[in-house]
Write a protein that holds these residues in place. Structure first.
Motif, PDB file in Angstrom:
ATOM      1  N   ALA A 193       0.832  -1.205   0.000  1.00  0.00           N
ATOM      2  CA  ALA A 193       0.000   0.000   0.000  1.00  0.00           C
ATOM      3  C   ALA A 193       0.864   1.251   0.000  1.00  0.00           C
ATOM      4  O   ALA A 193       0.556   2.239  -0.673  1.00  0.00           O
ATOM      5  CB  ALA A 193      -0.928  -0.003   1.216  1.00  0.00           C
ATOM      6  N   GLY A 194       1.973   1.205   0.757  1.00  0.00           N
ATOM      7  CA  GLY A 194       2.874   2.358   0.796  1.00  0.00           C
ATOM      8  C   GLY A 194       3.488   2.654  -0.559  1.00  0.00           C
ATOM      9  O   GLY A 194       3.625   3.819  -0.957  1.00  0.00           O
ATOM     10  N   LEU A 195       3.864   1.598  -1.286  1.00  0.00           N
ATOM     11  CA  LEU A 195       4.424   1.792  -2.623  1.00  0.00           C
ATOM     12  C   LEU A 195       3.390   2.390  -3.570  1.00  0.00           C
ATOM     13  O   LEU A 195       3.671   3.316  -4.329  1.00  0.00           O
ATOM     14  CB  LEU A 195       4.937   0.459  -3.173  1.00  0.00           C
ATOM     15  CG  LEU A 195       6.103  -0.190  -2.402  1.00  0.00           C
ATOM     16  CD1 LEU A 195       6.451  -1.541  -3.011  1.00  0.00           C
ATOM     17  CD2 LEU A 195       7.321   0.725  -2.384  1.00  0.00           C
ATOM     18  N   VAL A 196       2.173   1.849  -3.508  1.00  0.00           N
ATOM     19  CA  VAL A 196       1.098   2.372  -4.359  1.00  0.00           C
ATOM     20  C   VAL A 196       0.742   3.799  -3.958  1.00  0.00           C
ATOM     21  O   VAL A 196       0.439   4.639  -4.812  1.00  0.00           O
ATOM     22  CB  VAL A 196      -0.143   1.457  -4.278  1.00  0.00           C
ATOM     23  CG1 VAL A 196      -1.325   2.070  -5.022  1.00  0.00           C
ATOM     24  CG2 VAL A 196       0.173   0.075  -4.842  1.00  0.00           C
ATOM     25  N   ALA A 197       0.804   4.080  -2.656  1.00  0.00           N
ATOM     26  CA  ALA A 197       0.444   5.411  -2.158  1.00  0.00           C
ATOM     27  C   ALA A 197       1.313   6.502  -2.760  1.00  0.00           C
ATOM     28  O   ALA A 197       0.892   7.658  -2.868  1.00  0.00           O
ATOM     29  CB  ALA A 197       0.530   5.447  -0.631  1.00  0.00           C
ATOM     30  N   LEU A 198       2.524   6.153  -3.167  1.00  0.00           N
ATOM     31  CA  LEU A 198       3.399   7.147  -3.789  1.00  0.00           C
ATOM     32  C   LEU A 198       2.771   7.698  -5.069  1.00  0.00           C
ATOM     33  O   LEU A 198       2.859   8.899  -5.348  1.00  0.00           O
ATOM     34  CB  LEU A 198       4.760   6.521  -4.094  1.00  0.00           C
ATOM     35  CG  LEU A 198       5.612   6.108  -2.885  1.00  0.00           C
ATOM     36  CD1 LEU A 198       6.845   5.361  -3.348  1.00  0.00           C
ATOM     37  CD2 LEU A 198       6.000   7.331  -2.068  1.00  0.00           C
TER      38      LEU A 198
ATOM     39  N   VAL B 237       7.421  11.476  -7.488  1.00  0.00           N
ATOM     40  CA  VAL B 237       8.030  10.215  -7.089  1.00  0.00           C
ATOM     41  C   VAL B 237       9.315  10.032  -7.885  1.00  0.00           C
ATOM     42  O   VAL B 237       9.279   9.817  -9.098  1.00  0.00           O
ATOM     43  CB  VAL B 237       7.080   9.028  -7.342  1.00  0.00           C
ATOM     44  CG1 VAL B 237       7.746   7.725  -6.890  1.00  0.00           C
ATOM     45  CG2 VAL B 237       5.764   9.233  -6.606  1.00  0.00           C
ATOM     46  N   ARG B 238      10.441  10.130  -7.225  1.00  0.00           N
ATOM     47  CA  ARG B 238      11.715  10.064  -7.931  1.00  0.00           C
ATOM     48  C   ARG B 238      12.028   8.651  -8.413  1.00  0.00           C
ATOM     49  O   ARG B 238      12.468   8.455  -9.542  1.00  0.00           O
ATOM     50  CB  ARG B 238      12.834  10.574  -7.019  1.00  0.00           C
ATOM     51  CG  ARG B 238      12.693  12.057  -6.677  1.00  0.00           C
ATOM     52  CD  ARG B 238      13.858  12.553  -5.839  1.00  0.00           C
ATOM     53  NE  ARG B 238      13.723  13.981  -5.548  1.00  0.00           N
ATOM     54  CZ  ARG B 238      14.603  14.673  -4.828  1.00  0.00           C
ATOM     55  NH1 ARG B 238      15.686  14.073  -4.337  1.00  0.00           N
ATOM     56  NH2 ARG B 238      14.404  15.965  -4.602  1.00  0.00           N
ATOM     57  N   LEU B 239      11.846   7.662  -7.549  1.00  0.00           N
ATOM     58  CA  LEU B 239      12.041   6.275  -7.962  1.00  0.00           C
ATOM     59  C   LEU B 239      10.720   5.768  -8.527  1.00  0.00           C
ATOM     60  O   LEU B 239       9.927   5.119  -7.838  1.00  0.00           O
ATOM     61  CB  LEU B 239      12.504   5.423  -6.778  1.00  0.00           C
ATOM     62  CG  LEU B 239      13.829   5.852  -6.130  1.00  0.00           C
ATOM     63  CD1 LEU B 239      14.145   4.988  -4.918  1.00  0.00           C
ATOM     64  CD2 LEU B 239      14.969   5.793  -7.141  1.00  0.00           C
ATOM     65  N   SER B 240      10.468   6.096  -9.779  1.00  0.00           N
ATOM     66  CA  SER B 240       9.147   5.882 -10.363  1.00  0.00           C
ATOM     67  C   SER B 240       8.762   4.420 -10.520  1.00  0.00           C
ATOM     68  O   SER B 240       7.602   4.107 -10.790  1.00  0.00           O
ATOM     69  CB  SER B 240       9.069   6.578 -11.731  1.00  0.00           C
ATOM     70  OG  SER B 240      10.064   6.080 -12.593  1.00  0.00           O
ATOM     71  N   TRP B 241       9.715   3.499 -10.337  1.00  0.00           N
ATOM     72  CA  TRP B 241       9.405   2.074 -10.460  1.00  0.00           C
ATOM     73  C   TRP B 241       8.813   1.499  -9.164  1.00  0.00           C
ATOM     74  O   TRP B 241       8.246   0.401  -9.167  1.00  0.00           O
ATOM     75  CB  TRP B 241      10.674   1.291 -10.824  1.00  0.00           C
ATOM     76  CG  TRP B 241      11.873   1.645 -10.006  1.00  0.00           C
ATOM     77  CD1 TRP B 241      12.796   2.607 -10.260  1.00  0.00           C
ATOM     78  CD2 TRP B 241      12.272   1.035  -8.759  1.00  0.00           C
ATOM     79  NE1 TRP B 241      13.750   2.651  -9.269  1.00  0.00           N
ATOM     80  CE2 TRP B 241      13.453   1.691  -8.340  1.00  0.00           C
ATOM     81  CE3 TRP B 241      11.754   0.008  -7.979  1.00  0.00           C
ATOM     82  CZ2 TRP B 241      14.118   1.346  -7.168  1.00  0.00           C
ATOM     83  CZ3 TRP B 241      12.412  -0.333  -6.798  1.00  0.00           C
ATOM     84  CH2 TRP B 241      13.576   0.329  -6.417  1.00  0.00           C
ATOM     85  N   LEU B 242       8.942   2.217  -8.059  1.00  0.00           N
ATOM     86  CA  LEU B 242       8.435   1.703  -6.790  1.00  0.00           C
ATOM     87  C   LEU B 242       6.918   1.471  -6.790  1.00  0.00           C
ATOM     88  O   LEU B 242       6.462   0.399  -6.378  1.00  0.00           O
ATOM     89  CB  LEU B 242       8.825   2.648  -5.653  1.00  0.00           C
ATOM     90  CG  LEU B 242      10.285   2.597  -5.197  1.00  0.00           C
ATOM     91  CD1 LEU B 242      10.539   3.633  -4.110  1.00  0.00           C
ATOM     92  CD2 LEU B 242      10.653   1.204  -4.688  1.00  0.00           C
ATOM     93  N   PRO B 243       6.099   2.443  -7.242  1.00  0.00           N
ATOM     94  CA  PRO B 243       4.656   2.182  -7.260  1.00  0.00           C
ATOM     95  C   PRO B 243       4.275   0.978  -8.106  1.00  0.00           C
ATOM     96  O   PRO B 243       3.320   0.259  -7.782  1.00  0.00           O
ATOM     97  CB  PRO B 243       4.073   3.482  -7.839  1.00  0.00           C
ATOM     98  CG  PRO B 243       5.090   4.520  -7.535  1.00  0.00           C
ATOM     99  CD  PRO B 243       6.408   3.824  -7.652  1.00  0.00           C
ATOM    100  N   LEU B 244       5.012   0.736  -9.185  1.00  0.00           N
ATOM    101  CA  LEU B 244       4.689  -0.387 -10.060  1.00  0.00           C
ATOM    102  C   LEU B 244       4.847  -1.718  -9.330  1.00  0.00           C
ATOM    103  O   LEU B 244       4.069  -2.653  -9.553  1.00  0.00           O
ATOM    104  CB  LEU B 244       5.585  -0.358 -11.301  1.00  0.00           C
ATOM    105  CG  LEU B 244       5.251  -1.389 -12.393  1.00  0.00           C
ATOM    106  CD1 LEU B 244       3.845  -1.173 -12.902  1.00  0.00           C
ATOM    107  CD2 LEU B 244       6.258  -1.304 -13.531  1.00  0.00           C
ATOM    108  N   ILE B 245       5.843  -1.812  -8.449  1.00  0.00           N
ATOM    109  CA  ILE B 245       6.022  -3.042  -7.677  1.00  0.00           C
ATOM    110  C   ILE B 245       4.777  -3.334  -6.842  1.00  0.00           C
ATOM    111  O   ILE B 245       4.260  -4.450  -6.821  1.00  0.00           O
ATOM    112  CB  ILE B 245       7.264  -2.928  -6.764  1.00  0.00           C
ATOM    113  CG1 ILE B 245       8.540  -2.847  -7.602  1.00  0.00           C
ATOM    114  CG2 ILE B 245       7.326  -4.115  -5.801  1.00  0.00           C
ATOM    115  CD1 ILE B 245       9.793  -2.645  -6.774  1.00  0.00           C
ATOM    116  N   GLY B 246       4.285  -2.302  -6.143  1.00  0.00           N
ATOM    117  CA  GLY B 246       3.080  -2.485  -5.336  1.00  0.00           C
ATOM    118  C   GLY B 246       1.873  -2.840  -6.169  1.00  0.00           C
ATOM    119  O   GLY B 246       1.091  -3.730  -5.813  1.00  0.00           O
TER     120      GLY B 246
END
Length: 476
Positions: free
Chosen positions: A55-60, A396-405
């Motif tokens: 949820a935290g990753l998606v929240a970004l 979101v600087r590390l734009s791949w993080l939300p995709l993981i979530g």
């Protein structure tokens, strides 16, 4: 008298309270005995922690989009701008399904909770669903609570927000006491080993991520209520992230403390989970404290989900995907009264299913939420590409993080939809609920007017924010 804009009346603390208290509901603290029995204490707690990370990753992605386009409806706005009206409707319909499912459960859960104090509520049985009897007084309490919450939200967001902030402060205070006493008086041996001897740790943990996603969905409420927020866009993004951190930490600490204070295997046999665990451990006052969290959490969740559902309807109506009457905002109160009344009707219309349907609601709600999360992540990338010149106050600087979530949420949903995986949904009830909701949504979308879309729909959907996308390729 009516207008088209919502009144900006929510400050940062109130917005966090609405989002986090929308996450910290009521059922988890007295049904964790059932979940401990089904998944082990480790399955529930570690599954919830994993769900919080996802949820935290998606929240970004929500944080970036909400800061960029602070308009009511959140995902509906992002879906329309990033893709098209069909995607906007799908994501809005998924969220309505998730929120109304929770509201429907609260209609009967409220009466059952109060039955501890007022035993007469469990008289005059009406019928039985999922081995749980529904009683007339219980339904009456739920109807009264739902109508009261509707009235508070219709009166104005300032009243609802202040009420939420006060109750949320009390919940945090009691939760902190439960955690301190549980860890100081209990033992790690009560928690370890965290799974039953015949349990399978990985499937049990992953299986609980699905209801955990329903528990943790409150952070998206901040994006949905962005138009009500009286703070800078960048801070809206920060509040989205803060909400999931606060709520996820609270959940995991209180549940772990309840598995620490007495052996979790014993809690798994208790009717009221954490409430009974503290009573048995010799802390009856804290048992009532946990009970108070349940009652207050029910009210705060009711308040938050009620207002969020109405804002989704406002956005769908602005986009021409719902009847225009739902976009009407009362000029005096600054609230969407028609949308609130319709939300009340849906909650009461499903509330008759009773407490026995809790697992159905949580599981199907998790499917809706997981799909909405994934679509919101995709919208972030699409909006970046389609509107490269729009300022991004929260990026979101590390734009791949939300995709993981987002991908992880979809994979979990896929495994639950496939029968016989050990993570599958309950047959046939939960599959039937999903099918009915899909068919109902398909019918509503088919009846939606096809005229006035694209430029005019985006203009109405965006309001004062339209200048950000005016003249772009997307709205020509």
């Amino acid at each position: 008298m009516a207008t088209n804009d919502l009144r900006k009346s929510l400050g940062p603390l109130t917005l966090i309270a609405l989002g986090a208290a929308g996450v910290i509901g009521t059922s988890w603290i007295y049904t964790n005995g059932i979940f401990f029995s089904d998944y082990g204490a480790g399955g529930m707690i570690f599954g919830l922690a994993l769900g919080a990370i996802l949820a935290g990753l998606v929240a970004l992605s929500y944080a970036e989009l909400a800061a960029k386009f602070p308009r009511a409806g959140g995902e509906v706005v992002y879906g329309y701008l990033g893709f098209n009206r069909r995607v906007a409707f799908i994501v809005g319909w998924l969220l309505i399904g998730a929120y109304v499912s929770s509201l429907a459960f609260y209609v009967t859960a409220s009466g059952f909770l109060l039955a501890d104090l007022f035993p007469f509520l469990t008289t005059i049985p009406l019928y039985t669903i999922a081995d749980t009897t529904v009683y007339l007084p219980v339904l009456a309490v739920g109807v009264l609570l739902a109508a009261s919450v509707c009235g508070i939200n219709a009166y104005g967001m300032r009243l609802g927000g202040n009420t939420q902030l006060l109750l949320f402060g009390v919940i945090l205070f009691i939760g902190a006491i439960l955690a301190v006493v549980g860890f100081s008086s209990g033992s790690p041996s009560n928690f370890w080993p965290p799974y039953a001897q015949d349990g399978s740790p990985v499937p049990q943990t992953l299986r609980f991520v699905l209801p955990a996603m329903t528990f943790l969905t409150g952070f998206s409420l901040v994006a949905i209520l962005a138009e009500d927020a009286n703070l800078r866009p960048r801070n809206i993004g920060r509040v989205v992230v803060a909400t999931i951190v606060v709520a996820g930490t609270f959940y995991c600490l209180v549940l772990l403390a309840s598995a620490w204070v007495i052996p979790w295997q014993r809690t798994a046999q208790l009717e009221q989970g954490t409430i009974d665990a503290y009573r048995i451990a010799g802390f009856p006052a804290l048992g009532w404290g946990a009970y108070a969290i349940s009652v207050l959490g029910l009210v705060t969740s009711f308040l938050a989900l009620f207002v969020a559902t109405s804002r989704i309807m406002v956005a769908l109506a602005r986009a021409g995907l719902f009847p225009a009457m739902f976009a009407t905002i009362n000029e005096r109160r600054g609230t969407p009264v028609n949308a609130l009344i319709f939300t009340l009707s849906l909650a009461l219309g499903l509330g008759w299913l009773g407490q026995g349907a809790i697992t159905w609601f949580l599981d199907t709600g998790g499917v809706y939420i997981g799909l909405a999360w994934f679509m919101a992540v995709l919208c972030m990338y699409r909006v970046r590409r389609r509107y490269p010149d729009v300022d991004s106050p929260y990026h979101v600087r590390l734009s791949w993080l939300p995709l993981i979530g987002g991908v992880a949420a979809v994979l979990i949903i896929v495994f639950t939809l496939i029968p016989g995986t050990g993570m599958s949904l309950i047959w046939p009830q939960e599959y039937a609920i999903l099918a009915v909701w899909v068919l109902l949504g398909t019918g509503i979308y088919a009846l939606a007017p096809k005229e006035g879309r694209d430029r005019q729909a985006v203009r109405t959907l965006m309001g004062d924010e339209y200048h950000k996308v005016e003249g772009s390729r997307r709205v020509r």
